[in-house]
Motif scaffolding. Structure first.
Motif, PDB file in Angstrom:
ATOM      1  N   GLN A  31       0.831  -1.208   0.000  1.00  0.00           N
ATOM      2  CA  GLN A  31       0.000   0.000   0.000  1.00  0.00           C
ATOM      3  C   GLN A  31       0.867   1.259   0.000  1.00  0.00           C
ATOM      4  O   GLN A  31       0.592   2.218  -0.722  1.00  0.00           O
ATOM      5  N   VAL A  32       1.916   1.248   0.806  1.00  0.00           N
ATOM      6  CA  VAL A  32       2.844   2.389   0.889  1.00  0.00           C
ATOM      7  C   VAL A  32       3.547   2.609  -0.447  1.00  0.00           C
ATOM      8  O   VAL A  32       3.679   3.744  -0.917  1.00  0.00           O
ATOM      9  N   ASP A  33       3.983   1.513  -1.066  1.00  0.00           N
ATOM     10  CA  ASP A  33       4.675   1.614  -2.357  1.00  0.00           C
ATOM     11  C   ASP A  33       3.754   2.161  -3.452  1.00  0.00           C
ATOM     12  O   ASP A  33       4.176   2.964  -4.282  1.00  0.00           O
ATOM     13  N   ARG A  34       2.498   1.709  -3.432  1.00  0.00           N
ATOM     14  CA  ARG A  34       1.538   2.204  -4.420  1.00  0.00           C
ATOM     15  C   ARG A  34       1.265   3.691  -4.234  1.00  0.00           C
ATOM     16  O   ARG A  34       1.184   4.444  -5.194  1.00  0.00           O
ATOM     17  N   MET A  35       1.106   4.089  -2.965  1.00  0.00           N
ATOM     18  CA  MET A  35       0.877   5.511  -2.672  1.00  0.00           C
ATOM     19  C   MET A  35       2.065   6.349  -3.126  1.00  0.00           C
ATOM     20  O   MET A  35       1.908   7.388  -3.754  1.00  0.00           O
ATOM     21  N   ARG A  36       3.281   5.848  -2.826  1.00  0.00           N
ATOM     22  CA  ARG A  36       4.513   6.571  -3.195  1.00  0.00           C
ATOM     23  C   ARG A  36       4.629   6.705  -4.713  1.00  0.00           C
ATOM     24  O   ARG A  36       4.974   7.773  -5.229  1.00  0.00           O
ATOM     25  N   ALA A  37       4.320   5.632  -5.443  1.00  0.00           N
ATOM     26  CA  ALA A  37       4.405   5.634  -6.911  1.00  0.00           C
ATOM     27  C   ALA A  37       3.400   6.608  -7.517  1.00  0.00           C
ATOM     28  O   ALA A  37       3.714   7.336  -8.471  1.00  0.00           O
ATOM     29  N   LYS A  38       2.189   6.637  -6.949  1.00  0.00           N
ATOM     30  CA  LYS A  38       1.145   7.534  -7.454  1.00  0.00           C
ATOM     31  C   LYS A  38       1.521   8.991  -7.232  1.00  0.00           C
ATOM     32  O   LYS A  38       1.371   9.838  -8.120  1.00  0.00           O
ATOM     33  N   LEU A  39       2.032   9.291  -6.040  1.00  0.00           N
ATOM     34  CA  LEU A  39       2.448  10.656  -5.717  1.00  0.00           C
ATOM     35  C   LEU A  39       3.631  11.083  -6.596  1.00  0.00           C
ATOM     36  O   LEU A  39       3.695  12.217  -7.061  1.00  0.00           O
ATOM     37  N   GLU A  40       4.556  10.154  -6.814  1.00  0.00           N
ATOM     38  CA  GLU A  40       5.726  10.445  -7.652  1.00  0.00           C
ATOM     39  C   GLU A  40       5.307  10.776  -9.076  1.00  0.00           C
ATOM     40  O   GLU A  40       5.818  11.715  -9.689  1.00  0.00           O
ATOM     41  N   LYS A  41       4.343  10.024  -9.589  1.00  0.00           N
ATOM     42  CA  LYS A  41       3.870  10.234 -10.954  1.00  0.00           C
ATOM     43  C   LYS A  41       3.203  11.609 -11.111  1.00  0.00           C
ATOM     44  O   LYS A  41       3.446  12.321 -12.084  1.00  0.00           O
ATOM     45  N   ASN A  42       2.372  11.976 -10.130  1.00  0.00           N
ATOM     46  CA  ASN A  42       1.605  13.222 -10.237  1.00  0.00           C
ATOM     47  C   ASN A  42       2.326  14.459  -9.706  1.00  0.00           C
ATOM     48  O   ASN A  42       2.148  15.557 -10.231  1.00  0.00           O
ATOM     49  N   LEU A  43       3.147  14.265  -8.658  1.00  0.00           N
ATOM     50  CA  LEU A  43       3.729  15.431  -7.984  1.00  0.00           C
ATOM     51  C   LEU A  43       5.254  15.397  -7.859  1.00  0.00           C
ATOM     52  O   LEU A  43       5.844  16.323  -7.314  1.00  0.00           O
ATOM     53  N   GLY A  44       5.872  14.329  -8.360  1.00  0.00           N
ATOM     54  CA  GLY A  44       7.321  14.187  -8.216  1.00  0.00           C
ATOM     55  C   GLY A  44       8.117  15.337  -8.805  1.00  0.00           C
ATOM     56  O   GLY A  44       9.186  15.699  -8.308  1.00  0.00           O
ATOM     57  N   SER A  45       7.575  15.951  -9.850  1.00  0.00           N
ATOM     58  CA  SER A  45       8.302  17.030 -10.532  1.00  0.00           C
ATOM     59  C   SER A  45       8.220  18.369  -9.800  1.00  0.00           C
ATOM     60  O   SER A  45       8.870  19.334 -10.196  1.00  0.00           O
ATOM     61  N   ILE A  46       7.401  18.437  -8.729  1.00  0.00           N
ATOM     62  CA  ILE A  46       7.307  19.703  -7.973  1.00  0.00           C
ATOM     63  C   ILE A  46       7.850  19.546  -6.552  1.00  0.00           C
ATOM     64  O   ILE A  46       7.569  20.361  -5.683  1.00  0.00           O
ATOM     65  N   THR A  47       8.641  18.505  -6.326  1.00  0.00           N
ATOM     66  CA  THR A  47       9.193  18.235  -4.997  1.00  0.00           C
ATOM     67  C   THR A  47       9.944  19.432  -4.427  1.00  0.00           C
ATOM     68  O   THR A  47       9.848  19.744  -3.240  1.00  0.00           O
ATOM     69  N   ASP A  48      10.708  20.122  -5.277  1.00  0.00           N
ATOM     70  CA  ASP A  48      11.529  21.256  -4.820  1.00  0.00           C
ATOM     71  C   ASP A  48      10.782  22.585  -4.797  1.00  0.00           C
ATOM     72  O   ASP A  48      11.353  23.608  -4.436  1.00  0.00           O
TER      73      ASP A  48
END
Length: 266
Positions: free
Chosen positions: A137-154
């Motif tokens: 569940q944690v990995d799926r959540m992390r992957a989904k967030l990375e796909k949608n918001l990973g490019s705005i981390t900074d």
């Protein structure tokens, strides 16, 4: 006046092709050169002038140390924007625009922090204490967030401006920026309303070649702005070092004089 070579490169990239005449927005009339075979042709001299105006403004924003958020979720644009915006170290959204991205920025930041939390859990061993189902569940959540918001981390604070490819498709992003008074730069095709856009770049927003040449110009200006900032900072650092050296010089001279006087007394 626009440089003829600039206009030719835009022409070769198909920037001048608009939409079918029946799909046009009358507010784009000032930027339309003519109609050909049922398609509106964009005036590339006006495109060049507007592009120059936009790049100058974006260079100043980058030089001030602020971020420009790029928005392009259409298939033809997402990879191009991800590549060029990433190279310029600017945030971008190329998947679905998350509602409230700007108007509810605090909540979006919390979602981004969840990614960092998962990463910390994997480093400190807490991740291993979870059950197999919980890890999944944690990995799926992390992957989904990375796909949608990973490019705005900074992007830790609100962007200074938005750059949009296709204002009709990205109307929610445009609406949020308008509500918050964030300047909008955009590629605007003949089917869109340019009135709400601060920096209109009349251009074909459907062809990948057209998108590529405009985004390359825009991110090039941002990179130049970042270089300006770097040069200015280096100059400031040198000035500070020189000022410190000047302050130390009189003290060193005083110490030398005092030492000489002491030697003479002895």
């Amino acid at each position: 006046m626009a440089n003829t070579s600039d206009v030719k490169s835009l022409l070769d990239a198909g920037v001048h092709f608009g939409h079918l005449t029946r799909k046009w927005d009358p507010n784009m009339a000032p930027y339309i050169y003519m109609e050909r075979n049922g398609i509106h042709i964009i005036n590339l001299y006006k495109t060049t002038a507007k592009l120059n105006e936009a790049t100058e403004a974006l260079r100043k924003i980058a030089a001030s140390g602020r971020k420009v958020l790029f928005v392009a979720t259409k298939k033809q644009a997402k990879d191009i924007v991800a590549q060029h915006a990433g190279d310029a170290n600017m945030p971008y959204i190329t998947e679905r625009w998350p509602g409230g991205m700007l108007t509810n920025f605090v909540t979006i930041r919390k979602a981004v922090k969840k990614m960092a939390l998962v990463d910390r859990m994997k480093k400190d061993g807490r991740y291993e204490t979870l059950s197999k189902k919980e890890r999944l569940q944690v990995d799926r959540m992390r992957a989904k967030l990375e796909k949608n918001l990973g490019s705005i981390t900074d992007m830790t604070r609100m962007p200074a401006a938005l750059f949009v490819v296709d204002t009709v498709r990205e109307h929610i992003a445009v609406k949020e920026a308008l509500k918050l008074g964030i300047p909008i730069f955009a590629m605007v095709d003949t089917n869109a309303n340019p009135r709400d856009i601060d920096y209109v770049i009349p251009s074909n927003d459907d062809a990948s070649k057209s998108i590529d040449i405009i985004i390359k110009e825009v991110t090039g200006a941002i990179k130049a702005g970042l270089e300006d900032r770097k040069s200015e900072k280096n100059a400031e650092d040198k000035a500070k070092e020189a000022a410190k050296a000047e302050k130390k010089a009189p003290k060193a001279e005083e110490a030398k004089v005092a030492a000489t006087a002491k030697d003479e007394e002895e």
